[in-house]
Design a protein around this motif. Structure first.
Motif, PDB file in Angstrom:
ATOM      1  N   ALA B 110      19.842 -21.200 -27.257  1.00 48.97           N
ATOM      2  CA  ALA B 110      21.108 -21.630 -27.847  1.00 48.97           C
ATOM      3  C   ALA B 110      22.245 -20.653 -27.539  1.00 48.97           C
ATOM      4  O   ALA B 110      23.354 -21.054 -27.175  1.00 48.97           O
ATOM      5  N   LEU B 111      21.975 -19.355 -27.687  1.00 46.71           N
ATOM      6  CA  LEU B 111      23.006 -18.348 -27.411  1.00 46.71           C
ATOM      7  C   LEU B 111      23.442 -18.393 -25.951  1.00 46.71           C
ATOM      8  O   LEU B 111      24.639 -18.358 -25.637  1.00 46.71           O
ATOM      9  N   ASN B 112      22.458 -18.465 -25.043  1.00 41.29           N
ATOM     10  CA  ASN B 112      22.792 -18.519 -23.621  1.00 41.29           C
ATOM     11  C   ASN B 112      23.521 -19.810 -23.277  1.00 41.29           C
ATOM     12  O   ASN B 112      24.387 -19.821 -22.396  1.00 41.29           O
ATOM     13  N   ALA B 113      23.178 -20.889 -23.992  1.00 43.72           N
ATOM     14  CA  ALA B 113      23.868 -22.164 -23.764  1.00 43.72           C
ATOM     15  C   ALA B 113      25.335 -22.050 -24.174  1.00 43.72           C
ATOM     16  O   ALA B 113      26.229 -22.522 -23.466  1.00 43.72           O
ATOM     17  N   ALA B 114      25.583 -21.402 -25.318  1.00 42.79           N
ATOM     18  CA  ALA B 114      26.960 -21.253 -25.802  1.00 42.79           C
ATOM     19  C   ALA B 114      27.790 -20.382 -24.861  1.00 42.79           C
ATOM     20  O   ALA B 114      28.989 -20.611 -24.674  1.00 42.79           O
ATOM     21  N   LEU B 115      27.139 -19.368 -24.268  1.00 37.32           N
ATOM     22  CA  LEU B 115      27.858 -18.490 -23.347  1.00 37.32           C
ATOM     23  C   LEU B 115      28.089 -19.163 -22.005  1.00 37.32           C
ATOM     24  O   LEU B 115      29.139 -18.989 -21.381  1.00 37.32           O
ATOM     25  N   ALA B 116      27.095 -19.954 -21.562  1.00 38.96           N
ATOM     26  CA  ALA B 116      27.207 -20.590 -20.245  1.00 38.96           C
ATOM     27  C   ALA B 116      28.177 -21.758 -20.275  1.00 38.96           C
ATOM     28  O   ALA B 116      28.900 -21.997 -19.313  1.00 38.96           O
ATOM     29  N   ARG B 117      28.181 -22.519 -21.354  1.00 36.75           N
ATOM     30  CA  ARG B 117      29.000 -23.731 -21.432  1.00 36.75           C
ATOM     31  C   ARG B 117      29.767 -23.805 -22.752  1.00 36.75           C
ATOM     32  O   ARG B 117      29.497 -24.655 -23.602  1.00 36.75           O
ATOM     33  N   PRO B 118      30.757 -22.924 -22.923  1.00 35.01           N
ATOM     34  CA  PRO B 118      31.533 -22.957 -24.177  1.00 35.01           C
ATOM     35  C   PRO B 118      32.226 -24.300 -24.389  1.00 35.01           C
ATOM     36  O   PRO B 118      32.541 -24.666 -25.524  1.00 35.01           O
ATOM     37  N   ASP B 119      32.434 -25.043 -23.298  1.00 35.29           N
ATOM     38  CA  ASP B 119      33.070 -26.364 -23.417  1.00 35.29           C
ATOM     39  C   ASP B 119      32.130 -27.403 -24.016  1.00 35.29           C
ATOM     40  O   ASP B 119      32.568 -28.474 -24.431  1.00 35.29           O
ATOM     41  N   ARG B 120      30.822 -27.104 -24.046  1.00 40.13           N
ATOM     42  CA  ARG B 120      29.846 -28.094 -24.536  1.00 40.13           C
ATOM     43  C   ARG B 120      29.265 -27.736 -25.905  1.00 40.13           C
ATOM     44  O   ARG B 120      28.572 -28.547 -26.509  1.00 40.13           O
ATOM     45  N   VAL B 121      29.472 -26.485 -26.364  1.00 44.39           N
ATOM     46  CA  VAL B 121      28.829 -26.052 -27.612  1.00 44.39           C
ATOM     47  C   VAL B 121      29.894 -25.763 -28.675  1.00 44.39           C
ATOM     48  O   VAL B 121      30.721 -24.870 -28.514  1.00 44.39           O
ATOM     49  N   ALA B 122      29.853 -26.524 -29.758  1.00 42.24           N
ATOM     50  CA  ALA B 122      30.866 -26.418 -30.808  1.00 42.24           C
ATOM     51  C   ALA B 122      30.492 -25.408 -31.880  1.00 42.24           C
ATOM     52  O   ALA B 122      31.352 -24.925 -32.618  1.00 42.24           O
ATOM     53  N   GLY B 123      29.204 -25.089 -31.993  1.00 43.93           N
ATOM     54  CA  GLY B 123      28.778 -24.148 -33.017  1.00 43.93           C
ATOM     55  C   GLY B 123      27.288 -23.903 -32.947  1.00 43.93           C
ATOM     56  O   GLY B 123      26.547 -24.715 -32.374  1.00 43.93           O
ATOM     57  N   LEU B 124      26.854 -22.770 -33.501  1.00 44.21           N
ATOM     58  CA  LEU B 124      25.443 -22.400 -33.461  1.00 44.21           C
ATOM     59  C   LEU B 124      24.927 -22.087 -34.858  1.00 44.21           C
ATOM     60  O   LEU B 124      25.576 -21.365 -35.617  1.00 44.21           O
ATOM     61  N   VAL B 125      23.760 -22.627 -35.189  1.00 46.74           N
ATOM     62  CA  VAL B 125      23.020 -22.169 -36.357  1.00 46.74           C
ATOM     63  C   VAL B 125      21.766 -21.493 -35.817  1.00 46.74           C
ATOM     64  O   VAL B 125      20.929 -22.133 -35.183  1.00 46.74           O
ATOM     65  N   LEU B 126      21.667 -20.183 -36.029  1.00 47.94           N
ATOM     66  CA  LEU B 126      20.566 -19.410 -35.464  1.00 47.94           C
ATOM     67  C   LEU B 126      19.641 -18.951 -36.589  1.00 47.94           C
ATOM     68  O   LEU B 126      20.018 -18.128 -37.411  1.00 47.94           O
ATOM     69  N   VAL B 127      18.444 -19.523 -36.624  1.00 47.39           N
ATOM     70  CA  VAL B 127      17.485 -19.192 -37.661  1.00 47.39           C
ATOM     71  C   VAL B 127      16.444 -18.245 -37.064  1.00 47.39           C
ATOM     72  O   VAL B 127      15.732 -18.610 -36.125  1.00 47.39           O
ATOM     73  N   GLU B 128      16.398 -17.021 -37.585  1.00 51.26           N
ATOM     74  CA  GLU B 128      15.405 -16.064 -37.094  1.00 51.26           C
ATOM     75  C   GLU B 128      15.420 -15.986 -35.569  1.00 51.26           C
ATOM     76  O   GLU B 128      14.363 -15.973 -34.917  1.00 51.26           O
ATOM     77  N   ALA B 129      16.635 -15.963 -35.019  1.00 52.16           N
ATOM     78  CA  ALA B 129      16.761 -16.057 -33.566  1.00 52.16           C
ATOM     79  C   ALA B 129      16.445 -14.747 -32.869  1.00 52.16           C
ATOM     80  O   ALA B 129      16.927 -13.682 -33.257  1.00 52.16           O
ATOM     81  N   TYR B 130      15.648 -14.848 -31.822  1.00 47.09           N
ATOM     82  CA  TYR B 130      15.512 -13.753 -30.863  1.00 47.09           C
ATOM     83  C   TYR B 130      16.704 -13.819 -29.935  1.00 47.09           C
ATOM     84  O   TYR B 130      17.412 -14.822 -29.868  1.00 47.09           O
ATOM     85  N   GLY B 131      16.917 -12.745 -29.197  1.00 44.46           N
ATOM     86  CA  GLY B 131      17.959 -12.779 -28.176  1.00 44.46           C
ATOM     87  C   GLY B 131      18.909 -11.612 -28.244  1.00 44.46           C
ATOM     88  O   GLY B 131      18.986 -10.821 -27.298  1.00 44.46           O
ATOM     89  N   PRO B 132      19.649 -11.458 -29.379  1.00 44.08           N
ATOM     90  CA  PRO B 132      20.607 -10.358 -29.426  1.00 44.08           C
ATOM     91  C   PRO B 132      19.888  -9.013 -29.478  1.00 44.08           C
ATOM     92  O   PRO B 132      18.978  -8.821 -30.294  1.00 44.08           O
ATOM     93  N   ALA B 133      20.220  -8.103 -28.588  1.00 47.11           N
ATOM     94  CA  ALA B 133      19.639  -6.760 -28.598  1.00 47.11           C
ATOM     95  C   ALA B 133      20.546  -5.832 -27.810  1.00 47.11           C
ATOM     96  O   ALA B 133      21.318  -6.275 -26.958  1.00 47.11           O
ATOM     97  N   GLU B 134      20.458  -4.540 -28.111  1.00 51.95           N
ATOM     98  CA  GLU B 134      21.286  -3.551 -27.415  1.00 51.95           C
ATOM     99  C   GLU B 134      20.761  -3.314 -25.998  1.00 51.95           C
ATOM    100  O   GLU B 134      21.520  -3.106 -25.064  1.00 51.95           O
ATOM    101  N   GLN B 135      19.419  -3.305 -25.864  1.00 51.09           N
ATOM    102  CA  GLN B 135      18.833  -2.929 -24.574  1.00 51.09           C
ATOM    103  C   GLN B 135      17.776  -3.923 -24.111  1.00 51.09           C
ATOM    104  O   GLN B 135      17.142  -4.585 -24.922  1.00 51.09           O
ATOM    105  N   ALA B 136      17.565  -3.942 -22.797  1.00 54.01           N
ATOM    106  CA  ALA B 136      16.528  -4.809 -22.229  1.00 54.01           C
ATOM    107  C   ALA B 136      15.163  -4.353 -22.724  1.00 54.01           C
ATOM    108  O   ALA B 136      14.920  -3.173 -22.945  1.00 54.01           O
ATOM    109  N   GLY B 137      14.265  -5.269 -22.905  1.00 61.39           N
ATOM    110  CA  GLY B 137      12.897  -4.911 -23.298  1.00 61.39           C
ATOM    111  C   GLY B 137      12.716  -4.785 -24.788  1.00 61.39           C
ATOM    112  O   GLY B 137      11.624  -4.951 -25.312  1.00 61.39           O
ATOM    113  N   GLU B 138      13.830  -4.497 -25.499  1.00 62.19           N
ATOM    114  CA  GLU B 138      13.751  -4.229 -26.934  1.00 62.19           C
ATOM    115  C   GLU B 138      13.179  -5.425 -27.703  1.00 62.19           C
ATOM    116  O   GLU B 138      12.268  -5.305 -28.506  1.00 62.19           O
TER     117      GLU B 138
END
Lengths: 96, 278
Positions: B110-138
């Protein structure tokens, strides 16, 4: 044939399609059969069953609303008879 | 079974139409589930019904290789998942903007979709979402360790066959599914190559985000990072919960998600969201 056995027969037929006959060879499906313990229905299979029910009974039985009102545990702990009774209740002509 | 073929792959899709009338052009809410043993049923039995009852068109699909969608040999990374999502929406005729509701690994999609196509994504509900991190591998390390151990057990102990032999059909079939995905596809390699969504990228998320995390979740830091970095983010922490908020905290989750969706889409807010009796 009564309406009750019609609905039961149709639901059993759908279950056989969803779960597969191989697994059901040793299982006699009746009103007291539970989806979870006896049929070992997986949650994604119940989705497939709900879809078949929706196709068959359409707007008269709103399964999306029915399911939204229940928790997954409640759904999986239901018996085949519980489901049949719900369908039959919705199929009755509305009292005027 | 409703299916859509997108990018040459057969996807299992379920749509719940808004109940009642008066919704000529309802907002579209798309649900994105988690990994391996997860499929669209986790949303089907929890959030999708109430969201449709509130006046949205709820679209649920099984990710590639999951549930009743086709299991391909490759294509399990974030970029493919995003491309799958939009191709599938095109196939369904949903070319406008949609809201994405994601659980666990679905958050990466979902996060990558919102970043790739901001014209197609109006909002995100992220439940216990993986993805956001400071560093790779984390964020991938724990998940890949768990999946790697499962892979060994499934392959060398013939776990699926053993469970089926003793009559544990559900667990046996789940183990067989996991085995086929983990040992039979490029899933693990593809996941290891997924880049985290770093703070600089999070700052570029243009749509509103509702993040919900369990107080004791292993992923809770991702929620705090979202709150700090995404310009329009609301964070709701569920007291007493860990990673399984969707299944175990459904009523509280609905109390947060339905008003948020209503605010952003104009859907109804049920008088009593809790209790599931909508």
């Amino acid at each position: 044939m009564t309406q009750s056995s019609d609905v039961l027969g149709e639901v059993v037929g759908m279950l056989v399609e969803v779960v597969g006959e191989d697994f059901l060879l040793d299982t006699e499906i009746g009103p007291d059969t539970t989806f979870n313990d006896e049929l070992a229905l997986e949650s994604i299979e119940f989705v497939a069953l709900a879809e078949k029910l929706q196709d068959r009974y359409g707007g008269r039985v709103d399964f999306a609303a029915f399911i939204a009102g229940l928790g997954l545990d409640e759904i999986m702990n239901m018996t085949v008879g519980d489901l049949v009774r719900h369908i039959e209740a919705r199929l009755q002509p509305a009292a005027v | 079974m409703p299916e859509v073929t997108a990018r040459g792959v057969r996807f299992h899709v379920q749509t719940m139409e808004p109940s009642g009338t008066g919704f000529p052009d309802p907002p579209v809410v798309v649900f994105v589930h988690g990994l391996v043993l997860d499929n669209l049923s986790s949303f089907y039995y929890t959030l999708a019904g109430p969201v449709a009852a509130a006046g949205a068109r709820a679209v649920l699909y099984d990710l590639r290789g999951h549930g009743r969608s086709e299991r391909t040999a490759t294509g399990y990374g974030a970029a493919d998942a995003v491309a799958d999502l939009f191709a599938l929406l095109d196939g369904l005729g949903h070319s406008g903007r949609v809201f994405l509701v994601a659980n666990s690994f679905g958050g990466v999609v979902a996060l990558n979709a919102a970043l790739a196509r901001p014209d197609r994504v109006a909002g995100l509900v992220l439940v216990e979402a993986y993805g956001p991190a400071e560093q790779a591998g984390e964020w991938t390390e724990d998940m890949l360790n768990t999946l790697g151990k499962s892979a060994l057990a499934l392959e060398y102990e013939r776990l699926a066959d053993q469970l089926l032999e003793i009559g544990w059909r559900q667990r046996g079939r789940q183990a067989a599914t996991a085995d086929a995905l983990i040992n039979g596809t490029s899933l693990l390699d593809d996941l290891a190559a997924v880049e985290p969504v770093r703070p600089a990228d999070l700052a570029a998320v243009a749509c509103p985000v509702l993040a919900v995390y369990g107080e004791h979740s292993d992923v809770a830091e991702a929620g705090r990072l979202l709150l700090r970095s995404v310009p329009d983010c609301t964070l709701h922490v569920m007291a007493g919960h860990a990673h399984t908020v969707l299944r175990e905290g459904t009523a509280e989750l609905l109390e947060v998600v339905l008003p948020w969706l209503s605010h952003h889409t104009g859907t109804k807010v049920p008088v009593a969201a809790a209790g599931g009796a909508l």
